[in-house]
Motif scaffolding. Structure first.
Motif, PDB file in Angstrom:
ATOM      1  N   LYS A  58     -47.868  -8.031  32.127  1.00 20.07           N
ATOM      2  CA  LYS A  58     -47.719  -6.576  31.971  1.00 20.07           C
ATOM      3  C   LYS A  58     -46.667  -6.198  30.934  1.00 20.07           C
ATOM      4  O   LYS A  58     -46.639  -5.061  30.460  1.00 20.07           O
ATOM      5  CB  LYS A  58     -47.289  -5.934  33.311  1.00 20.07           C
ATOM      6  CG  LYS A  58     -48.394  -5.743  34.314  1.00 20.07           C
ATOM      7  CD  LYS A  58     -47.862  -5.042  35.560  1.00 20.07           C
ATOM      8  CE  LYS A  58     -47.199  -3.714  35.307  1.00 20.07           C
ATOM      9  NZ  LYS A  58     -48.030  -2.531  35.527  1.00 20.07           N
ATOM     10  N   ARG A  60     -43.548  -6.182  31.930  1.00 22.64           N
ATOM     11  CA  ARG A  60     -42.813  -5.295  32.854  1.00 22.64           C
ATOM     12  C   ARG A  60     -41.339  -5.671  32.900  1.00 22.64           C
ATOM     13  O   ARG A  60     -40.994  -6.852  32.964  1.00 22.64           O
ATOM     14  CB  ARG A  60     -43.415  -5.447  34.248  1.00 22.64           C
ATOM     15  CG  ARG A  60     -42.810  -4.545  35.342  1.00 22.64           C
ATOM     16  CD  ARG A  60     -43.561  -4.819  36.638  1.00 22.64           C
ATOM     17  NE  ARG A  60     -43.040  -4.132  37.809  1.00 22.64           N
ATOM     18  CZ  ARG A  60     -43.585  -3.040  38.329  1.00 22.64           C
ATOM     19  NH1 ARG A  60     -44.624  -2.487  37.762  1.00 22.64           N
ATOM     20  NH2 ARG A  60     -43.088  -2.495  39.435  1.00 22.64           N
ATOM     21  N   SER A 145     -49.506  -1.730  39.423  1.00 17.94           N
ATOM     22  CA  SER A 145     -50.685  -1.210  38.745  1.00 17.94           C
ATOM     23  C   SER A 145     -51.048  -2.157  37.595  1.00 17.94           C
ATOM     24  O   SER A 145     -50.168  -2.716  36.940  1.00 17.94           O
ATOM     25  CB  SER A 145     -50.397   0.195  38.236  1.00 17.94           C
ATOM     26  OG  SER A 145     -49.167   0.238  37.537  1.00 17.94           O
ATOM     27  N   ASN A 147     -51.867  -2.211  34.498  1.00 19.79           N
ATOM     28  CA  ASN A 147     -51.819  -1.711  33.117  1.00 19.79           C
ATOM     29  C   ASN A 147     -50.724  -2.458  32.360  1.00 19.79           C
ATOM     30  O   ASN A 147     -49.850  -3.063  32.992  1.00 19.79           O
ATOM     31  CB  ASN A 147     -51.487  -0.216  33.123  1.00 19.79           C
ATOM     32  CG  ASN A 147     -50.261   0.082  33.960  1.00 19.79           C
ATOM     33  OD1 ASN A 147     -50.313   0.018  35.198  1.00 19.79           O
ATOM     34  ND2 ASN A 147     -49.146   0.375  33.312  1.00 19.79           N
ATOM     35  N   SER A 153     -51.679   4.221  34.417  1.00 19.60           N
ATOM     36  CA  SER A 153     -52.269   3.277  35.370  1.00 19.60           C
ATOM     37  C   SER A 153     -53.796   3.285  35.253  1.00 19.60           C
ATOM     38  O   SER A 153     -54.391   4.309  34.951  1.00 19.60           O
ATOM     39  CB  SER A 153     -51.865   3.656  36.796  1.00 19.60           C
ATOM     40  OG  SER A 153     -50.498   3.433  36.984  1.00 19.60           O
ATOM     41  N   HIS A 238     -42.913   5.797  31.359  1.00 21.67           N
ATOM     42  CA  HIS A 238     -44.046   5.482  32.227  1.00 21.67           C
ATOM     43  C   HIS A 238     -45.285   6.318  31.966  1.00 21.67           C
ATOM     44  O   HIS A 238     -45.198   7.383  31.397  1.00 21.67           O
ATOM     45  CB  HIS A 238     -43.594   5.716  33.665  1.00 21.67           C
ATOM     46  CG  HIS A 238     -44.048   4.645  34.589  1.00 21.67           C
ATOM     47  ND1 HIS A 238     -45.010   4.853  35.525  1.00 21.67           N
ATOM     48  CD2 HIS A 238     -43.678   3.355  34.703  1.00 21.67           C
ATOM     49  CE1 HIS A 238     -45.210   3.730  36.212  1.00 21.67           C
ATOM     50  NE2 HIS A 238     -44.418   2.808  35.728  1.00 21.67           N
TER      51      HIS A 238
HETATM   52 MG    MG Z   1     -47.183   1.036  37.643  1.00 25.04          MG
END
Ligand code: MG
Ligand code: TXA
Length: 342
Positions: A58, A60, A145, A147, A153, A238
């Motif tokens: 991701k 992330r 999620s 994405n 998302s 986000h």
């Molecule tokens: Mg998320």
């Protein structure tokens, strides 16, 4: 990496595919799959190496913890240090469904899942495909999620394919998500309980069960960069498309006047407003008075802004009540907190 893409219309009938997904997860791999809220990117929550792959796929930030998904209360028990009476009341009313509870974690939860916090976020989803994969694998599944970090998302498999092809082992296409926004997140690790992220289970519904629920300041506003986030995910911009969005509160007439003065801008509007703005490129995200419908279509509308190449977008603001609070919360982040009142 080769990403296998499979379609599952009926979890019972397509049991061999569910088994294949379970095998991927048992072997420490990643599977993107539908839940009732948005698509999730799942890994074995008890395997820190598998969980690390989620962050890599991701892109992330490491300090943003993951939600752990279970099929039943029995599987939840070993994952938490305590299950307070208030959690039992909420579970009784809203599980399985789009509610996540933050609880004190047990020693079984790797730090990679909780991002080093003493708590863990847990949810019992209702989607039959997600439930079947959890049950057949016998694993608690960590799943954010599905994405690329920072993108809206995914509410359809093609969004996951766009974002994660070549980065995950398998993507299960189970059709459109029925809710369309991520779950409500409430912390029961503090007193009174604190709403961290609004969703389909509304603040009003939570208060009807627990009577005292506070709402975190980050729900309707920008996090102060210097304060500790109670939910780390809330501090990021986000949900954002590439287009620059301004969220506009006020009557349609004022919105139309503003747009007539903005050359080359596009508009995110309510259903039926497009013909009233004939000179403007419009994308509608649902009827003005139907926040559940807005929720279902918001994220694909945000992705469409980019597909159509819009650079500057003005968006009609939803009423921030009931499920509208969740729609407002996501749009505010998509707009990087840029909002105006006319
Ligand atoms: Mg998320
Ligand atoms: O509907 C959903 O919740 C979807 C589906 C796949 O279940 N999942 C999802 O995950 O939205 P994610 O990672 O995109 O969002 C999880 C949110 C983040 O804002 C994160 O900071 C917060 O939950 N969170 C997770 N663990 C937490 C914890 N221990 N304390 C506070 N917030 C936590």
């Amino acid at each position: 990496m080769n990403t296998e893409i499979v379609k599952i219309e009926d979890a019972q009938r397509d049991l061999p595919l569910i088994r294949r997904a379970a095998d991927v997860l048992l072997a420490g791999g990643l599977v993107a799959l539908p839940t009732e809220t948005v698509y999730g990117l799942a890994a074995n929550a008890l395997d820190k190496n598998a969980v690390r792959k989620i962050f890599a796929a991701k892109g992330r930030p490491q300090d943003n913890p993951l939600i752990v998904h279970v099929a039943g209360l029995k599987e939840l028990e070993p994952l938490v240090a305590r299950f307070p009476d208030k959690a039992a009341l909420l579970a009784e009313e809203f599980w399985p469904g789009p509610l996540t509870m933050v609880l004190p974690k047990s020693g079984l939860i790797p730090d990679a899942v909780s991002a080093g916090l003493p708590t863990v976020a847990v949810r019992m989803p209702s989607h039959p495909v997600m439930r079947a994969v959890i049950s057949v694998s016998g694993l608690p599944l960590a799943a954010p999620s599905a994405n690329r970090s920072g993108h809206p998302s995914p509410t359809e498999a093609r969004h996951c394919i766009d974002d994660l092809s070549g980065k995950v082992d398998m993507i299960i296409d189970g059709g459109e998500c029925s809710v369309g926004l991520e779950s409500t997140v409430i912390s029961l690790a503090c007193e009174p309980p604190l709403l961290l992220r609004p969703g389909a289970v509304t603040l009003e519904q939570l208060r009807a069960v627990l009577d005292d629920v506070e709402c975190d300041g980050a729900v309707s506003g920008r996090m102060n960069e210097n304060t500790q986030a109670s939910s780390p995910g809330m501090k990021y911009k986000h949900y954002a498309p590439d287009a620059k969005i301004t969220l506009v509160h006020g009557a349609f007439e004022s919105f139309a006047r503003l747009l007539s003065e903005q050359n080359g801008s596009a508009a995110l509007v309510f259903d039926g407003e497009e013909p009233l703005l004939p000179q403007i490129c419009c994308i509608a995200y649902g009827p003005k008075n139907d926040p559940a419908h807005q929720a279902r279509h918001l994220f694909s509308a945000l992705r469409e802004l980019d597909t159509r190449g819009f650079r500057r977008v003005y968006a009609r603001a939803p009423k921030p009540h009931g499920m509208g609070l969740a729609v407002y919360n996501r749009l505010l982040r998509a707009a990087a907190f840029d909002e105006i009142y006319l």
